[in-house]
Design an enzyme around this catalytic site. Sequence first.
Site, PDB file in Angstrom:
ATOM      1  N   GLY A 172       5.700 -27.642 -55.928  1.00 29.13           N
ATOM      2  CA  GLY A 172       4.586 -26.773 -55.533  1.00 29.13           C
ATOM      3  C   GLY A 172       4.958 -25.300 -55.575  1.00 29.13           C
ATOM      4  O   GLY A 172       6.070 -24.914 -55.231  1.00 29.13           O
ATOM      5  N   LYS A 228       3.842 -23.283 -53.574  1.00 31.02           N
ATOM      6  CA  LYS A 228       3.988 -22.919 -52.146  1.00 31.02           C
ATOM      7  C   LYS A 228       5.434 -22.487 -51.860  1.00 31.02           C
ATOM      8  O   LYS A 228       5.672 -21.529 -51.144  1.00 31.02           O
ATOM      9  CB  LYS A 228       3.584 -24.124 -51.294  1.00 31.02           C
ATOM     10  CG  LYS A 228       4.088 -24.150 -49.870  1.00 31.02           C
ATOM     11  CD  LYS A 228       3.332 -23.180 -49.013  1.00 31.02           C
ATOM     12  CE  LYS A 228       3.660 -23.219 -47.545  1.00 31.02           C
ATOM     13  NZ  LYS A 228       4.986 -23.592 -47.146  1.00 31.02           N
ATOM     14  N   GLY A 268      -1.621 -30.970 -49.942  1.00 33.36           N
ATOM     15  CA  GLY A 268      -0.795 -30.251 -50.917  1.00 33.36           C
ATOM     16  C   GLY A 268       0.121 -31.222 -51.647  1.00 33.36           C
ATOM     17  O   GLY A 268       0.182 -31.233 -52.887  1.00 33.36           O
ATOM     18  N   HIS A 269       0.807 -32.060 -50.880  1.00 28.94           N
ATOM     19  CA  HIS A 269       1.682 -33.073 -51.499  1.00 28.94           C
ATOM     20  C   HIS A 269       0.854 -34.016 -52.390  1.00 28.94           C
ATOM     21  O   HIS A 269       1.277 -34.362 -53.499  1.00 28.94           O
ATOM     22  CB  HIS A 269       2.352 -33.935 -50.425  1.00 28.94           C
ATOM     23  CG  HIS A 269       3.275 -33.197 -49.506  1.00 28.94           C
ATOM     24  ND1 HIS A 269       3.017 -33.035 -48.174  1.00 28.94           N
ATOM     25  CD2 HIS A 269       4.468 -32.590 -49.732  1.00 28.94           C
ATOM     26  CE1 HIS A 269       4.019 -32.361 -47.597  1.00 28.94           C
ATOM     27  NE2 HIS A 269       4.902 -32.076 -48.527  1.00 28.94           N
ATOM     28  N   SER A 289       3.806 -28.994 -43.657  1.00 31.07           N
ATOM     29  CA  SER A 289       4.094 -29.989 -42.624  1.00 31.07           C
ATOM     30  C   SER A 289       4.386 -29.303 -41.292  1.00 31.07           C
ATOM     31  O   SER A 289       4.209 -29.886 -40.230  1.00 31.07           O
ATOM     32  CB  SER A 289       5.301 -30.833 -43.032  1.00 31.07           C
ATOM     33  OG  SER A 289       5.132 -31.324 -44.337  1.00 31.07           O
ATOM     34  N   MET A 291       9.608 -34.135 -48.299  1.00 34.63           N
ATOM     35  CA  MET A 291      10.295 -34.465 -47.052  1.00 34.63           C
ATOM     36  C   MET A 291       9.345 -35.223 -46.120  1.00 34.63           C
ATOM     37  O   MET A 291       9.602 -35.337 -44.920  1.00 34.63           O
ATOM     38  CB  MET A 291      10.811 -33.200 -46.379  1.00 34.63           C
ATOM     39  CG  MET A 291      11.857 -32.492 -47.243  1.00 34.63           C
ATOM     40  SD  MET A 291      13.021 -31.506 -46.308  1.00 34.63           S
ATOM     41  CE  MET A 291      11.951 -30.299 -45.580  1.00 34.63           C
ATOM     42  N   GLY A 292       8.244 -35.732 -46.683  1.00 35.38           N
ATOM     43  CA  GLY A 292       7.333 -36.550 -45.883  1.00 35.38           C
ATOM     44  C   GLY A 292       6.390 -35.729 -45.027  1.00 35.38           C
ATOM     45  O   GLY A 292       6.267 -34.527 -45.195  1.00 35.38           O
ATOM     46  N   LEU A 328       3.082 -36.051 -45.090  1.00 33.99           N
ATOM     47  CA  LEU A 328       2.333 -35.575 -46.259  1.00 33.99           C
ATOM     48  C   LEU A 328       0.950 -35.030 -45.905  1.00 33.99           C
ATOM     49  O   LEU A 328       0.281 -35.530 -45.000  1.00 33.99           O
ATOM     50  CB  LEU A 328       2.195 -36.718 -47.270  1.00 33.99           C
ATOM     51  CG  LEU A 328       3.511 -37.342 -47.753  1.00 33.99           C
ATOM     52  CD1 LEU A 328       3.237 -38.392 -48.827  1.00 33.99           C
ATOM     53  CD2 LEU A 328       4.470 -36.281 -48.293  1.00 33.99           C
TER      54      LEU A 328
HETATM   55  P1  AMP Z   1       8.138 -30.478 -48.650  1.00 37.61           P
HETATM   56  O1  AMP Z   1       7.783 -31.853 -48.193  1.00 37.61           O
HETATM   57  O2  AMP Z   1       7.625 -29.401 -47.749  1.00 37.61           O
HETATM   58  O3  AMP Z   1       9.592 -30.335 -49.011  1.00 37.61           O
HETATM   59  O4  AMP Z   1       7.358 -30.243 -50.003  1.00 37.61           O
HETATM   60  C1  AMP Z   1       7.447 -31.139 -51.081  1.00 37.61           C
HETATM   61  C2  AMP Z   1       6.761 -30.549 -52.277  1.00 37.61           C
HETATM   62  O5  AMP Z   1       5.391 -30.271 -51.969  1.00 37.61           O
HETATM   63  C3  AMP Z   1       7.370 -29.212 -52.725  1.00 37.61           C
HETATM   64  O6  AMP Z   1       7.375 -29.161 -54.134  1.00 37.61           O
HETATM   65  C4  AMP Z   1       6.417 -28.202 -52.141  1.00 37.61           C
HETATM   66  O7  AMP Z   1       6.403 -26.974 -52.829  1.00 37.61           O
HETATM   67  C5  AMP Z   1       5.090 -28.930 -52.283  1.00 37.61           C
HETATM   68  N1  AMP Z   1       4.091 -28.391 -51.348  1.00 37.61           N
HETATM   69  C6  AMP Z   1       4.254 -28.170 -50.026  1.00 37.61           C
HETATM   70  N2  AMP Z   1       3.146 -27.609 -49.502  1.00 37.61           N
HETATM   71  C7  AMP Z   1       2.268 -27.485 -50.526  1.00 37.61           C
HETATM   72  C8  AMP Z   1       0.934 -26.960 -50.637  1.00 37.61           C
HETATM   73  N3  AMP Z   1       0.285 -26.467 -49.596  1.00 37.61           N
HETATM   74  N4  AMP Z   1       0.335 -27.000 -51.854  1.00 37.61           N
HETATM   75  C9  AMP Z   1       0.989 -27.492 -52.944  1.00 37.61           C
HETATM   76  N5  AMP Z   1       2.240 -27.999 -52.906  1.00 37.61           N
HETATM   77  C10 AMP Z   1       2.870 -27.990 -51.711  1.00 37.61           C
END
Ligand code: AMP
Length: 283
Positions: free
Chosen positions: A149, A151, A38-39, A188, A32-33, A35
């Site tokens: 992730g 997470k 982790g991303h 994020s 979802m941006g 970044l």
């Molecule tokens: P989001 O942008 O929050 O929807 O996350 C996009 C992807 O990044 C999802 O697969 C999350 O699980 C992964 N993600 C978010 N935070 C982390 C993190 N701290 N470490 C590893 N992967 C992450």
Amino acid sequence: MKPTVIRSIKSQQKLSRQIIASGKTIAIVPTMGFLHDGHLSLIKKAKVKADLVVTTIFVNPTQFAPHEDFDRYPRDTKNDIRKIGSVGGQIVFMPRADEIYPDNFQSWVVVDKLTGLLEGASRPNHFRGVTTIVSKLYNIVRPDYAIFGMKDYQQAMVLKRMTSDLNWPIKFIIAPTVREPDGLAMSSRNKYLSGAHRSEATALIKALRFGRKMVRAGEMSASEIKREMKKIITKSAPSGLIDYITLTDMDSLETVRNIRGKTVASLAVKFGKVRLIDNILLK
Ligand code: AMP
């Protein structure tokens, strides 16, 4: 190198068709941006697996409830594109919301049992939004690999189930959680924590690690472990509001009373308007 930015569904479909026809492989990293590292760790993992990495950026309105933070969700596309390029991501797919959800959109993908507890209990309809958008992204991008992730542990398990149940020929990869030096899981949403809440937020990982320590020392009662974890959060994060602390079987997500097999401790804690989630593998 600067990645190529694609906005229209048709252009992404055309590119994917060409890549597949040339015998090359595609990995998708949905985000979802806004970044963070982790991303980027997911993109790096994807690079090792596939010839072409498509990172998607889409703040998906259907996974937010009306009272949640869709409008406030942080956005910084310019920096996101730069960061994706810095780890070698070649394509950024950023579809427009009105093309993803045109007027009269009414088709949903739903995973049943796994979505009933944890985040699903606290956020009804959340997973319906997640599974629908990921299905659409799969269909548009046609990846060989999908990277998510740990997470978002329940999300990863739900999407893994969906990918298998609906027979997508996609290798599903779950990558470890990347943390700040003090242990807070990168997110994020961390940017919205006030100074005091940011310091208190380390209580989440403290509690999770203590739970793991108890299991390593032979404690097998979920209620004992949860009680100690709760104590740590109440003490170290007095302004945190605990939504849940739950111990579940790693794969089935069924609540565990006595720890036998692979068990994950998950928790959600609210600091003001910011809701944080984290988890750890206990055994
Ligand atoms: P989001 O942008 O929050 O929807 O996350 C996009 C992807 O990044 C999802 O697969 C999350 O699980 C992964 N993600 C978010 N935070 C982390 C993190 N701290 N470490 C590893 N992967 C992450």
